[in-house]
Design a protein around this motif. Structure first.
Motif, PDB file in Angstrom:
ATOM      1  N   GLY A 104     -23.922   2.807  40.122  1.00 41.31           N
ATOM      2  CA  GLY A 104     -23.882   4.159  41.057  1.00 41.31           C
ATOM      3  C   GLY A 104     -24.153   3.418  42.364  1.00 41.31           C
ATOM      4  O   GLY A 104     -23.754   4.533  43.363  1.00 41.31           O
ATOM      5  N   ALA A 105     -24.493   2.386  42.693  1.00 42.58           N
ATOM      6  CA  ALA A 105     -25.033   2.045  44.024  1.00 42.58           C
ATOM      7  C   ALA A 105     -23.781   1.896  44.973  1.00 42.58           C
ATOM      8  O   ALA A 105     -22.530   1.643  44.366  1.00 42.58           O
ATOM      9  CB  ALA A 105     -25.627   0.554  43.969  1.00 42.58           C
ATOM     10  N   LYS A 106     -23.910   2.228  46.076  1.00 37.58           N
ATOM     11  CA  LYS A 106     -22.751   2.278  47.100  1.00 37.58           C
ATOM     12  C   LYS A 106     -23.119   1.279  48.195  1.00 37.58           C
ATOM     13  O   LYS A 106     -24.102   0.857  48.622  1.00 37.58           O
ATOM     14  CB  LYS A 106     -22.354   3.634  47.658  1.00 37.58           C
ATOM     15  CG  LYS A 106     -21.851   4.450  46.487  1.00 37.58           C
ATOM     16  CD  LYS A 106     -21.457   5.737  47.051  1.00 37.58           C
ATOM     17  CE  LYS A 106     -20.828   6.762  45.917  1.00 37.58           C
ATOM     18  NZ  LYS A 106     -20.767   7.956  46.274  1.00 37.58           N
ATOM     19  N   GLU A 107     -22.318   1.082  49.101  1.00 35.45           N
ATOM     20  CA  GLU A 107     -22.401   0.301  50.220  1.00 35.45           C
ATOM     21  C   GLU A 107     -22.989  -1.221  50.044  1.00 35.45           C
ATOM     22  O   GLU A 107     -24.057  -1.644  50.702  1.00 35.45           O
ATOM     23  CB  GLU A 107     -23.252   0.951  51.461  1.00 35.45           C
ATOM     24  CG  GLU A 107     -22.523   2.260  51.761  1.00 35.45           C
ATOM     25  CD  GLU A 107     -21.486   1.930  52.688  1.00 35.45           C
ATOM     26  OE1 GLU A 107     -21.427   1.200  53.639  1.00 35.45           O
ATOM     27  OE2 GLU A 107     -20.226   2.630  52.296  1.00 35.45           O
ATOM     28  N   VAL A 108     -22.908  -1.899  48.650  1.00 40.03           N
ATOM     29  CA  VAL A 108     -23.514  -3.164  48.538  1.00 40.03           C
ATOM     30  C   VAL A 108     -22.735  -4.110  49.299  1.00 40.03           C
ATOM     31  O   VAL A 108     -21.566  -4.113  49.406  1.00 40.03           O
ATOM     32  CB  VAL A 108     -23.372  -3.128  46.854  1.00 40.03           C
ATOM     33  CG1 VAL A 108     -23.756  -4.674  46.600  1.00 40.03           C
ATOM     34  CG2 VAL A 108     -23.874  -2.018  46.408  1.00 40.03           C
ATOM     35  N   SER A 109     -23.668  -5.059  49.845  1.00 38.63           N
ATOM     36  CA  SER A 109     -23.253  -6.213  50.230  1.00 38.63           C
ATOM     37  C   SER A 109     -22.250  -7.245  49.325  1.00 38.63           C
ATOM     38  O   SER A 109     -22.944  -7.591  48.101  1.00 38.63           O
ATOM     39  CB  SER A 109     -24.059  -7.243  50.762  1.00 38.63           C
ATOM     40  OG  SER A 109     -23.735  -8.395  51.267  1.00 38.63           O
ATOM     41  N   PHE A 169     -20.301  -0.072  40.536  1.00 36.70           N
ATOM     42  CA  PHE A 169     -21.213   0.053  41.984  1.00 36.70           C
ATOM     43  C   PHE A 169     -20.068  -0.281  42.953  1.00 36.70           C
ATOM     44  O   PHE A 169     -18.995  -0.750  42.280  1.00 36.70           O
ATOM     45  CB  PHE A 169     -22.275  -0.993  42.130  1.00 36.70           C
ATOM     46  CG  PHE A 169     -21.920  -2.311  41.831  1.00 36.70           C
ATOM     47  CD1 PHE A 169     -21.360  -3.337  43.014  1.00 36.70           C
ATOM     48  CD2 PHE A 169     -21.954  -2.849  40.664  1.00 36.70           C
ATOM     49  CE1 PHE A 169     -20.907  -4.489  42.861  1.00 36.70           C
ATOM     50  CE2 PHE A 169     -21.710  -4.411  40.536  1.00 36.70           C
ATOM     51  CZ  PHE A 169     -21.247  -5.062  41.638  1.00 36.70           C
ATOM     52  N   ARG A 170     -19.935   0.017  44.062  1.00 39.14           N
ATOM     53  CA  ARG A 170     -19.180  -0.071  45.077  1.00 39.14           C
ATOM     54  C   ARG A 170     -19.487  -0.929  46.399  1.00 39.14           C
ATOM     55  O   ARG A 170     -20.593  -0.842  46.906  1.00 39.14           O
ATOM     56  CB  ARG A 170     -18.414   1.247  45.595  1.00 39.14           C
ATOM     57  CG  ARG A 170     -17.146   1.103  46.646  1.00 39.14           C
ATOM     58  CD  ARG A 170     -16.831   2.314  46.651  1.00 39.14           C
ATOM     59  NE  ARG A 170     -15.384   2.305  47.641  1.00 39.14           N
ATOM     60  CZ  ARG A 170     -14.244   1.687  47.372  1.00 39.14           C
ATOM     61  NH1 ARG A 170     -13.942   1.216  46.312  1.00 39.14           N
ATOM     62  NH2 ARG A 170     -13.128   1.610  48.370  1.00 39.14           N
ATOM     63  N   THR A 171     -18.873  -1.921  46.729  1.00 40.15           N
ATOM     64  CA  THR A 171     -19.214  -2.680  47.902  1.00 40.15           C
ATOM     65  C   THR A 171     -18.958  -2.088  49.264  1.00 40.15           C
ATOM     66  O   THR A 171     -18.139  -1.229  49.355  1.00 40.15           O
ATOM     67  CB  THR A 171     -18.654  -4.102  47.843  1.00 40.15           C
ATOM     68  OG1 THR A 171     -16.933  -4.098  47.780  1.00 40.15           O
ATOM     69  CG2 THR A 171     -18.994  -4.840  46.695  1.00 40.15           C
ATOM     70  N   VAL A 172     -19.382  -2.527  50.159  1.00 36.06           N
ATOM     71  CA  VAL A 172     -19.321  -1.975  51.615  1.00 36.06           C
ATOM     72  C   VAL A 172     -17.693  -1.909  51.956  1.00 36.06           C
ATOM     73  O   VAL A 172     -17.441  -3.082  51.966  1.00 36.06           O
ATOM     74  CB  VAL A 172     -20.263  -2.605  52.652  1.00 36.06           C
ATOM     75  CG1 VAL A 172     -19.901  -3.887  52.724  1.00 36.06           C
ATOM     76  CG2 VAL A 172     -20.430  -1.875  53.775  1.00 36.06           C
ATOM     77  N   GLU A 173     -17.540  -0.880  52.792  1.00 30.58           N
ATOM     78  CA  GLU A 173     -16.146  -1.004  53.446  1.00 30.58           C
ATOM     79  C   GLU A 173     -16.522  -1.062  54.804  1.00 30.58           C
ATOM     80  O   GLU A 173     -16.908  -0.111  55.576  1.00 30.58           O
ATOM     81  CB  GLU A 173     -15.552   0.267  53.025  1.00 30.58           C
ATOM     82  CG  GLU A 173     -14.106   0.368  53.758  1.00 30.58           C
ATOM     83  CD  GLU A 173     -13.012  -0.461  53.003  1.00 30.58           C
ATOM     84  OE1 GLU A 173     -12.439  -1.304  53.625  1.00 30.58           O
ATOM     85  OE2 GLU A 173     -12.845   0.115  51.814  1.00 30.58           O
ATOM     86  N   PRO A 174     -16.192  -2.436  55.567  1.00 32.64           N
ATOM     87  CA  PRO A 174     -16.488  -2.679  56.916  1.00 32.64           C
ATOM     88  C   PRO A 174     -15.592  -1.610  57.827  1.00 32.64           C
ATOM     89  O   PRO A 174     -14.512  -1.542  57.544  1.00 32.64           O
ATOM     90  CB  PRO A 174     -16.266  -3.969  57.056  1.00 32.64           C
ATOM     91  CG  PRO A 174     -16.171  -4.795  55.790  1.00 32.64           C
ATOM     92  CD  PRO A 174     -15.653  -3.670  54.967  1.00 32.64           C
ATOM     93  N   ASP A 175     -15.950  -1.352  58.961  1.00 32.04           N
ATOM     94  CA  ASP A 175     -15.154  -0.740  60.088  1.00 32.04           C
ATOM     95  C   ASP A 175     -13.868  -1.981  60.408  1.00 32.04           C
ATOM     96  O   ASP A 175     -13.002  -1.529  60.584  1.00 32.04           O
ATOM     97  CB  ASP A 175     -15.936  -0.420  61.250  1.00 32.04           C
ATOM     98  CG  ASP A 175     -16.765   0.622  60.932  1.00 32.04           C
ATOM     99  OD1 ASP A 175     -16.723   1.382  59.921  1.00 32.04           O
ATOM    100  OD2 ASP A 175     -18.010   0.992  61.869  1.00 32.04           O
TER     101      ASP A 175
END
Length: 385
Positions: free
Chosen positions: A51-56, A126-132
């Motif tokens: 469930g983690a988000k914004e993972v590098s 889990f989901r990795t970070v989505e950069p601007d």
């Protein structure tokens, strides 16, 4: 007699009721709840947690099981492709061996069996970070290049970088000879590495820039990792004392050539060949030269080796043969005869140093490549660390 007859049935009734109550009570206290299955002892955990988000994308990714071992385990991207990974020999842990992508959901699947023989399903995501935005970078020298002893390592970004310290911590230089060196930011899009002294001749250098997944500040992340491996060639240094009207070439500590030369005109500040340590930046058999300030355009010269983005070259100028070895009258370039210019051109490597001394002016450190125009203290002062 009638009273006795009434008491006997009453005693019998009370005794019967007591028996019923006793039987009922014994039945209630001896009844057991239906047995429930014991919980499996194997426990699966994930890094990052499910469930983690914004993972590098470059974070440590793995799974482990306590009191059991994995029978199978996979991590898949949204397209159903399996992430490369390695299962430990004891089957108790698995780790990803490739970097992940940006803005993607990754899902776990598989099964583990506990010490009690009971299976446990592997499930989670889990989901990795989505950069601007992501910033692209390039590195020079490129793989397998052979360059001169003054060649810096240069990493250029297509956008300004905010967190320069983070970038520097992700850069790794290794040479097979001892070298003291440092990174320096020449501007907000370029960081260069140079040694304190020239590179040792015939040294192999490798560079790794771990930029993918790196937060660069302001919501930007590095687009991709970079790496290169190149070789330093023989040591060849141009010694240009403008007062001598000669251009000396020193190779591996020995003078191998002394060419009659003409340098920039000394009494015109716009035409000096300024003092400083430069390097050969580019080589062209034919160079078309323009200088509108001094009223010439489309001048064709051969065997041109550029050593400054201010506009200085070492090149042939047979039209100026009378001045070679006698008078400094150029517009800042080093003029040689056609034969000498070709001989030097053929011997030169990109990154060879050019040391100019004896001039009336010095080059300010503001043009594209000025790594060697700075003192070592000045160079280190441009580091972000």
């Amino acid at each position: 007699m009638s009273g006795a007859k009434l008491r006997l049935p009453l005693r019998a009734l009370i005794a019967a009721l007591a028996a019923v109550l006793l039987i009922s009570g014994c039945s209630s206290s001896s009844e057991r709840p239906r047995d429930e299955p014991a919980e499996a002892v194997a426990k699966v955990s994930f890094q990052p947690g499910t469930g983690a988000k914004e993972v590098s994308p470059t974070a440590r990714i793995g799974a482990s099981v306590q009191r059991g071992a994995f029978d199978s385990i996979e991590l898949r991207n949204p397209d159903g492709e399996a992430v490369e990974g390695q299962l430990a020999a004891d089957g108790k842990s698995w780790r990803a061996t490739e970097a992940l992508g940006y803005g993607k959901t990754y899902s776990w699947s598989g099964r583990a069996t506990g010490e009690d023989g009971k299976p446990v399903e592997v499930r989670g995501s889990f989901r990795t970070v989505e950069p601007d935005r992501t910033i692209h970078a390039t590195i020079n020298p490129t793989d397998d290049a052979v360059v001169g002893v003054a060649m810096p390592i240069s990493i250029k970004f297509d956008e300004p970088v905010e967190d320069r310290a983070a970038v520097q911590r992700a850069l790794h230089v290794r040479a097979d000879a001892p070298v003291e060196g440092s990174w320096a930011w020449l501007n907000d899009r370029q960081v260069d590495y140079r040694p304190k002294e020239y590179w040792p001749a015939r040294t192999h250098v490798t560079v790794e820039a771990d930029l993918h997944g790196l937060a660069l500040g302001g919501g930007a992340y590095g687009q991709a990792d970079l790496s290169t491996g190149f070789d330093i060639g023989r040591s060849q240094i141009v010694k240009g004392d403008v007062r001598t009207h000669r251009m000396v070439v020193v190779r591996d500590g020995e003078q191998v050539a002394s060419y009659a030369a003409s340098y920039g005109k000394e009494d015109d500040p716009g035409r000096n060949t300024p003092n400083g340590t430069y390097m050969i930046m580019a080589k062209h058999p034919v160079e078309i030269m323009d200088n509108p300030e001094y009223h010439y355009r489309n001048v064709r010269k051969t065997w041109a080796a550029r050593f400054s983005n201010h506009g200085e070259f070492i090149h042939e100028n047979q039209d100026n043969a009378a001045a070679l070895g006698a008078v400094n009258n150029t517009h800042g370039c080093i003029n040689l005869s056609a034969a000498d210019a070709k001989a030097y051109f053929d011997s030169a490597l990109i990154g060879d140093p050019v040391e100019i001394t004896g001039s009336a002016a010095s080059m300010p450190p503001r043009f594209d490549v000025y790594d060697w125009l700075l003192t070592w203290d000045q160079w280190q002062g441009k580091s972000a660390l």
